[in-house]
Scaffold this active site. Structure first.
Site, PDB file in Angstrom:
ATOM      1  N   ARG A   5       0.800  -1.203   0.000  1.00  0.00           N
ATOM      2  CA  ARG A   5       0.000   0.000   0.000  1.00  0.00           C
ATOM      3  C   ARG A   5       0.842   1.267   0.000  1.00  0.00           C
ATOM      4  O   ARG A   5       0.491   2.260  -0.627  1.00  0.00           O
ATOM      5  CB  ARG A   5      -0.852  -0.018   1.252  1.00  0.00           C
ATOM      6  CG  ARG A   5      -2.102   0.691   1.039  1.00  0.00           C
ATOM      7  CD  ARG A   5      -3.132   0.115   1.988  1.00  0.00           C
ATOM      8  NE  ARG A   5      -3.697   1.222   2.688  1.00  0.00           N
ATOM      9  CZ  ARG A   5      -3.658   1.309   4.000  1.00  0.00           C
ATOM     10  NH1 ARG A   5      -3.110   0.365   4.732  1.00  0.00           N
ATOM     11  NH2 ARG A   5      -4.196   2.350   4.555  1.00  0.00           N
ATOM     12  N   ASP A  28     -10.548  -8.894   1.800  1.00  0.00           N
ATOM     13  CA  ASP A  28     -10.944 -10.153   1.164  1.00  0.00           C
ATOM     14  C   ASP A  28     -11.397 -11.068   2.284  1.00  0.00           C
ATOM     15  O   ASP A  28     -10.589 -11.631   3.016  1.00  0.00           O
ATOM     16  CB  ASP A  28      -9.742 -10.745   0.413  1.00  0.00           C
ATOM     17  CG  ASP A  28      -9.970 -12.178  -0.052  1.00  0.00           C
ATOM     18  OD1 ASP A  28     -11.081 -12.728   0.183  1.00  0.00           O
ATOM     19  OD2 ASP A  28      -9.047 -12.751  -0.637  1.00  0.00           O
ATOM     20  N   ASN A  30      -7.899   8.981   6.603  1.00  0.00           N
ATOM     21  CA  ASN A  30      -8.621   7.715   6.549  1.00  0.00           C
ATOM     22  C   ASN A  30      -7.802   6.600   5.924  1.00  0.00           C
ATOM     23  O   ASN A  30      -8.240   5.478   5.887  1.00  0.00           O
ATOM     24  CB  ASN A  30      -9.908   7.856   5.731  1.00  0.00           C
ATOM     25  CG  ASN A  30     -10.945   8.653   6.484  1.00  0.00           C
ATOM     26  OD1 ASN A  30     -10.733   9.024   7.618  1.00  0.00           O
ATOM     27  ND2 ASN A  30     -12.052   8.908   5.837  1.00  0.00           N
ATOM     28  N   HIS A  56      -6.460  -5.679  -3.504  1.00  0.00           N
ATOM     29  CA  HIS A  56      -7.343  -5.800  -2.344  1.00  0.00           C
ATOM     30  C   HIS A  56      -7.630  -7.257  -2.002  1.00  0.00           C
ATOM     31  O   HIS A  56      -8.512  -7.553  -1.214  1.00  0.00           O
ATOM     32  CB  HIS A  56      -8.640  -5.025  -2.575  1.00  0.00           C
ATOM     33  CG  HIS A  56      -8.430  -3.544  -2.497  1.00  0.00           C
ATOM     34  ND1 HIS A  56      -9.380  -2.612  -2.820  1.00  0.00           N
ATOM     35  CD2 HIS A  56      -7.343  -2.832  -2.130  1.00  0.00           C
ATOM     36  CE1 HIS A  56      -8.887  -1.391  -2.660  1.00  0.00           C
ATOM     37  NE2 HIS A  56      -7.654  -1.500  -2.253  1.00  0.00           N
ATOM     38  N   HIS A 108       0.552   4.256  -2.728  1.00  0.00           N
ATOM     39  CA  HIS A 108       0.277   5.642  -2.327  1.00  0.00           C
ATOM     40  C   HIS A 108       1.394   6.574  -2.742  1.00  0.00           C
ATOM     41  O   HIS A 108       1.153   7.724  -3.100  1.00  0.00           O
ATOM     42  CB  HIS A 108       0.036   5.733  -0.824  1.00  0.00           C
ATOM     43  CG  HIS A 108      -1.353   5.397  -0.448  1.00  0.00           C
ATOM     44  ND1 HIS A 108      -2.323   6.344  -0.280  1.00  0.00           N
ATOM     45  CD2 HIS A 108      -1.961   4.208  -0.277  1.00  0.00           C
ATOM     46  CE1 HIS A 108      -3.467   5.749   0.003  1.00  0.00           C
ATOM     47  NE2 HIS A 108      -3.266   4.454   0.010  1.00  0.00           N
ATOM     48  N   ASP A 109       2.595   6.082  -2.697  1.00  0.00           N
ATOM     49  CA  ASP A 109       3.708   6.902  -3.163  1.00  0.00           C
ATOM     50  C   ASP A 109       3.508   7.208  -4.648  1.00  0.00           C
ATOM     51  O   ASP A 109       3.622   8.358  -5.081  1.00  0.00           O
ATOM     52  CB  ASP A 109       5.027   6.158  -2.931  1.00  0.00           C
ATOM     53  CG  ASP A 109       6.233   6.978  -3.342  1.00  0.00           C
ATOM     54  OD1 ASP A 109       6.207   8.218  -3.138  1.00  0.00           O
ATOM     55  OD2 ASP A 109       7.201   6.398  -3.857  1.00  0.00           O
TER      56      ASP A 109
END
Ligand SMILES: *[C@@H]1O[C@H](CO)[C@@H](O)[C@H](O)[C@H]1NC(C)=O
Ligand SMILES: *[C@@H]1O[C@H](CO)[C@@H](O)[C@H](O)[C@H]1NC(C)=O
Ligand SMILES: *[C@@H]1O[C@H](CO)[C@@H](O)[C@H](O)[C@H]1NC(C)=O
Ligand SMILES: *[C@@H]1O[C@H](CO)[C@@H](O)[C@H](O)[C@H]1NC(C)=O
Ligand SMILES: *[C@@H]1O[C@H](CO)[C@@H](O)[C@H](O)[C@H]1NC(C)=O
Length: 322
Positions: free
Chosen positions: A61, A240, A90, A187, A65-66
């Site tokens: 993640r 999941d 969040n 995900h 995000h980077d």
């Protein structure tokens, strides 16, 4: 990991504008200067997993995000009031200390050589592998940004974007629907906060009391118990429900059963007439096709506008510019 919204949408495209650059990254970039890099990264990650079973999805993640903001340049890791970290309440990004541990181990073995952006990219690949997913050769040679880009964090997906908007943005930088579905498959592991999807349970489309009709009714009831109205919106729920610690293709059968946690996940399957539907079905029935498409899409994502050559720097401490 409302967080993992990440995937869904490479809205980072908004900030990158002009897509896939032809960067001079290479899988053998550190072959001479830091030959044991992979082993070192892998060892630190396996040790970290002894303390935190969720560390692999957290690390993946961080790389997403980077890359969502200005390309993969480790700007996410910079501390300070204008850092990207503090701009995404969040998204609960975690795992920074493990990135620091990896960097420390690499500085010991090969000082001033490996960039923090490459640490993230390689650590993400190894985390996927260790989690049961595919292995691929990560193109390396990125350099680290000299500034954070807080203004860009508005483009990090929230998990609520419409499929049409996401697909259009993807296409504008050369990502097709297969890339979109494959990257969304991240995900398959990790967790999200209740805050990331509670509107689907209690306030769908801003209608008080309405539940998202594309949410499996029995699953909706389970989620309502886990995320009660007025409860702690930071509680963590498996992305999941079948195997959130393992990188596999069960995410896609969840979508077929209307049991995708985030709205952007479920839209891949539940949007009438979308070309993503057939791809979800294909990945649900073939884990190897999912794995190979995921690896391809990760390489594409990692190639978007990296800093190379004499741009940026090799940070000594990932948390601050030299
Ligand atoms: C790489 O690791 C091996 C054993 O893990 C060690 O023998 C070797 O000296 C290391 N190479 C370098 C260049 O550090
Ligand atoms: C940097 O940020 C991390 C994560 O937000 C925090 O744990 C750490 O204390 C910060 N370090 C400094 C020196 O501010
Ligand atoms: C963050 O969570 C809060 C509830 O804790 C919610 O009101 C808000 O809309 C969320 N923001 C985003 C961008 O998802
Ligand atoms: C719900 O309402 C908020 C605030 O008025 C608005 O920003 C948002 O776009 C609305 N969401 C939907 C799905 O209509
Ligand atoms: C709801 O979930 C159950 C269990 O996975 C499944 O058998 C059922 O078909 C699902 N319902 C829909 C409408 O997908």
């Amino acid at each position: 990991m409302a967080s993992f919204h990440m995937i869904t949408t490479l809205l980072f495209l908004l900030t990158i504008m002009l897509g896939a650059s032809n960067a001079q990254l290479s899988a053998t970039f550190y072959a001479k200067t830091c030959p044991n890099m992979s082993t070192i990264v892998s060892n630190v990650l396996q040790q970290a997993q002894g303390n935190d079973i969720w560390i692999f999805p957290k690390i993946v993640r961080l790389h997403f995000h980077d890359c969502f903001v200005h390309g993969c340049d480790a700007s996410l890791l910079l501390n300070g009031t204008d850092g990207e970290k503090t701009a995404t309440p969040n998204l609960s990004t975690e795992g920074y200390e493990v990135i620091d541990d990896i960097k420390t181990a690499l500085e010991k073995a090969c000082p001033r050589v490996v960039s923090c952006a490459d640490v993230l990219a390689l650590a993400a690949q190894i985390s996927v592998s260790l989690g049961g997913g595919p292995t691929w050769q990560v193109p390396l040679g990125r350099r680290d940004s000299l500034t954070a880009h807080r203004e860009g964090t508005g483009s990090i997906p929230t998990g609520h974007e419409s499929l049409a908007n996401i697909a259009t943005l993807f296409k504008s930088v050369g990502f097709d629907s297969t890339d979109l579905v494959a990257l969304s498959g991240v995900h398959t592991f990790g967790r999200a906060r209740c805050a990331a999807f509670m509107d689907r349970l209690y306030n769908f489309n801003n209608k008080t009391g309405k539940t998202d009709p594309t949410l499996n009714a029995t699953y909706a009831n389970t989620l309502k118990q886990r995320c009660p109205k007025g409860g702690d919106t930071r509680s963590l729920i498996d992305l999941d429900e079948q195997s959130s610690l393992t990188f596999d293709n069960k995410y896609f059968s969840n979508l077929q059963n209307q049991r995708g946690l985030l709205q952007t996940d479920q839209e891949l399957f539940s949007t009438k007439g979308a070309e993503t539907v057939a791809i979800v079905n294909r990945f649900a029935s073939s884990q190897s096709q999912f794995f190979s498409s995921f690896a391809k899409a990760m390489i594409k994502m990692g190639n978007l506008n990296p800093l190379t050559g004499t741009n940026g720097e090799i940070r000594l401490d990932c948390k601050k510019v030299n």
